[in-house]
Design a protein around this motif. Sequence first.
Motif, PDB file in Angstrom:
ATOM      1  N   UNK A  59       1.961  -7.494   2.982  1.00 44.39           N
ATOM      2  CA  UNK A  59       1.327  -7.127   1.517  1.00 44.39           C
ATOM      3  C   UNK A  59      -0.338  -8.436   1.452  1.00 44.39           C
ATOM      4  N   UNK A  60       0.012  -9.607   2.091  1.00 41.97           N
ATOM      5  CA  UNK A  60      -1.482 -10.366   2.718  1.00 41.97           C
ATOM      6  C   UNK A  60      -2.379  -9.272   3.721  1.00 41.97           C
ATOM      7  N   UNK A  61      -2.060  -8.429   4.243  1.00 42.25           N
ATOM      8  CA  UNK A  61      -2.545  -7.911   5.099  1.00 42.25           C
ATOM      9  C   UNK A  61      -3.566  -6.946   3.844  1.00 42.25           C
ATOM     10  N   UNK A  62      -2.851  -5.963   2.920  1.00 42.04           N
ATOM     11  CA  UNK A  62      -3.967  -5.555   2.434  1.00 42.04           C
ATOM     12  C   UNK A  62      -4.267  -5.753   1.208  1.00 42.04           C
ATOM     13  N   UNK A  63      -4.054  -6.289   0.909  1.00 43.81           N
ATOM     14  CA  UNK A  63      -5.017  -6.725  -0.675  1.00 43.81           C
ATOM     15  C   UNK A  63      -6.292  -7.184  -0.043  1.00 43.81           C
ATOM     16  N   UNK A  64      -7.024  -7.030  -1.037  1.00 37.90           N
ATOM     17  CA  UNK A  64      -8.330  -7.299  -1.566  1.00 37.90           C
ATOM     18  C   UNK A  64      -9.035  -6.397   0.269  1.00 37.90           C
ATOM     19  N   UNK A  65      -8.827  -5.028   0.380  1.00 39.13           N
ATOM     20  CA  UNK A  65      -9.323  -4.289   1.813  1.00 39.13           C
ATOM     21  C   UNK A  65      -9.746  -3.137   0.954  1.00 39.13           C
ATOM     22  N   UNK A  66     -10.099  -3.491   0.142  1.00 36.72           N
ATOM     23  CA  UNK A  66     -10.813  -2.507  -0.703  1.00 36.72           C
ATOM     24  C   UNK A  66     -10.296  -1.298  -1.018  1.00 36.72           C
ATOM     25  N   UNK A  67      -8.782  -1.765  -1.872  1.00 38.23           N
ATOM     26  CA  UNK A  67      -8.351  -0.069  -2.484  1.00 38.23           C
ATOM     27  C   UNK A  67      -6.714  -1.171  -3.375  1.00 38.23           C
ATOM     28  N   UNK A  68      -6.468  -0.659  -4.071  1.00 33.99           N
ATOM     29  CA  UNK A  68      -5.408  -2.079  -5.409  1.00 33.99           C
ATOM     30  C   UNK A  68      -4.114  -1.426  -3.943  1.00 33.99           C
ATOM     31  N   UNK A  69      -3.151  -2.493  -4.760  1.00 32.43           N
ATOM     32  CA  UNK A  69      -2.006  -2.499  -3.662  1.00 32.43           C
ATOM     33  C   UNK A  69      -1.146  -2.371  -4.744  1.00 32.43           C
ATOM     34  N   UNK A  70       0.228  -2.145  -4.948  1.00 29.75           N
ATOM     35  CA  UNK A  70       1.552  -2.796  -5.476  1.00 29.75           C
ATOM     36  C   UNK A  70       2.568  -3.076  -4.764  1.00 29.75           C
ATOM     37  N   UNK A  71       3.803  -4.396  -5.000  1.00 26.86           N
ATOM     38  CA  UNK A  71       4.814  -4.433  -5.145  1.00 26.86           C
ATOM     39  C   UNK A  71       5.874  -4.018  -5.862  1.00 26.86           C
ATOM     40  N   UNK A  72       5.953  -2.805  -6.531  1.00 22.35           N
ATOM     41  CA  UNK A  72       7.666  -2.369  -7.370  1.00 22.35           C
ATOM     42  C   UNK A  72       8.219  -3.339  -6.983  1.00 22.35           C
ATOM     43  N   UNK A  73       9.494  -3.088  -7.823  1.00 22.37           N
ATOM     44  CA  UNK A  73      10.281  -3.733  -8.144  1.00 22.37           C
ATOM     45  C   UNK A  73      11.312  -3.394  -7.432  1.00 22.37           C
ATOM     46  N   UNK A  74      11.190  -1.711  -7.645  1.00 20.22           N
ATOM     47  CA  UNK A  74      12.420  -0.669  -6.679  1.00 20.22           C
ATOM     48  C   UNK A  74      11.227   0.594  -5.618  1.00 20.22           C
ATOM     49  N   UNK A  75      11.102   0.105  -4.480  1.00 26.14           N
ATOM     50  CA  UNK A  75      10.275   1.161  -4.228  1.00 26.14           C
ATOM     51  C   UNK A  75      10.618   2.683  -3.761  1.00 26.14           C
ATOM     52  N   UNK A  76      12.237   2.316  -3.793  1.00 23.58           N
ATOM     53  CA  UNK A  76      12.617   3.370  -3.958  1.00 23.58           C
ATOM     54  C   UNK A  76      12.585   4.791  -5.207  1.00 23.58           C
ATOM     55  N   UNK A  77      12.800   3.975  -6.044  1.00 22.44           N
ATOM     56  CA  UNK A  77      13.168   4.665  -7.466  1.00 22.44           C
ATOM     57  C   UNK A  77      10.997   4.782  -7.971  1.00 22.44           C
ATOM     58  N   UNK A  78      10.408   3.931  -6.593  1.00 19.57           N
ATOM     59  CA  UNK A  78       8.625   4.559  -7.182  1.00 19.57           C
ATOM     60  C   UNK A  78       8.459   5.736  -6.681  1.00 19.57           C
ATOM     61  N   UNK A  79       9.572   6.476  -5.409  1.00 22.45           N
ATOM     62  CA  UNK A  79       9.312   6.797  -4.073  1.00 22.45           C
ATOM     63  C   UNK A  79       9.640   8.284  -5.069  1.00 22.45           C
ATOM     64  N   UNK A  80      10.983   7.472  -5.456  1.00 26.17           N
ATOM     65  CA  UNK A  80      11.528   9.384  -6.407  1.00 26.17           C
ATOM     66  C   UNK A  80      10.745   9.656  -7.490  1.00 26.17           C
ATOM     67  N   UNK A  81      10.151   8.935  -7.942  1.00 25.66           N
ATOM     68  CA  UNK A  81       8.805   9.460  -9.535  1.00 25.66           C
ATOM     69  C   UNK A  81       7.960   9.832  -9.004  1.00 25.66           C
TER      70      UNK A  81
END
Length: 307
Positions: A163-185
């Motif tokens: 997250x430190x590497x991807x933050x403030x790199x020119x695009x928004x990032x998120x850390x979903x509490x359940x990434x698998x649920x987000x992938x299914x959505x």
Amino acid sequence: MRILVVGAGATGGFFGGRLAQAGRDVTFLVRERRAQQLRRDGLVIVSPNGDVTLTPKLVTGDELGADYDLVFFTVKSYGLDQAIADIAPAVGPETMILPVLNGMRHLDVLVERFGEHRVLGGLCAISGTLDADGTIRQLAQQPQHVAYGDRKDPRSARLQAVHEQFSDAGFPTTLPPDIIQSMWQKWVFLSSMATITCLMRGPIGQVVAAPGGTQFAESVVAECAAIATANGHPMPADELDRTLTTVTTPGSTFAASMFRDLSQGYPIEADHIIGDLLARAEAHDVPAPLVRLAYTHLSVYQQSLAR
């Protein structure tokens, strides 16, 4: 953190390019033809949010050797097996693999090859294309974004390092509490869009303008959502409403990227996005006649490409 971006197309080139622009240690794993193009012209991103031309660090499969801390996996699903073989020399004991492919099957394949602990979950949203001259062109003004998570421990230290590497790199990032649920959505949304626009061979506006088009689109979403629910990942009400609104908007020019690829005679991700979803429906005895029809239709197209 040493980051290996697998692919320098519309997805890998855009996000990897922004990471490199932000000063991250990024190397692109590319085919020789793309390497020659990038060495000659640079990595060119044309975007409403700022154009840039970079001199990227490149490596081809026969040159790859040293361990990387993170492998950012951005290839299309039909290139998955070859890409896995290519990255093997770069994967060390503590290497993390962050795939942003659509669907879920790639997680099973990556885990089988590299082990459970190395594979993170991830997804991205990008509206972009790779021009014939190698330019990466962002098609929509809204910022593209990446979401990621540790599938076993959403608060792990290694995830925070990513997250430190991807933050403030020119695009928004998120850390979903359940990434698998987000992938299914996302999968429900994409498979609905692909089924509707590929089966009807037109964008959403044309589909809903046709007799029975709105009811057809709603029925497709209902099938895809039912499959997700049967697999333990029901769609939240707001996400379901958003999907239904998107696929029933009169006059909309929106269409699945699979439909754009289909229209241009390109390879498509039918097996990974539609076929695998259908297999998971069958495993739980969920009827999905429209998804099945779409898969048959797309399979015929894939056979024609093979010939």
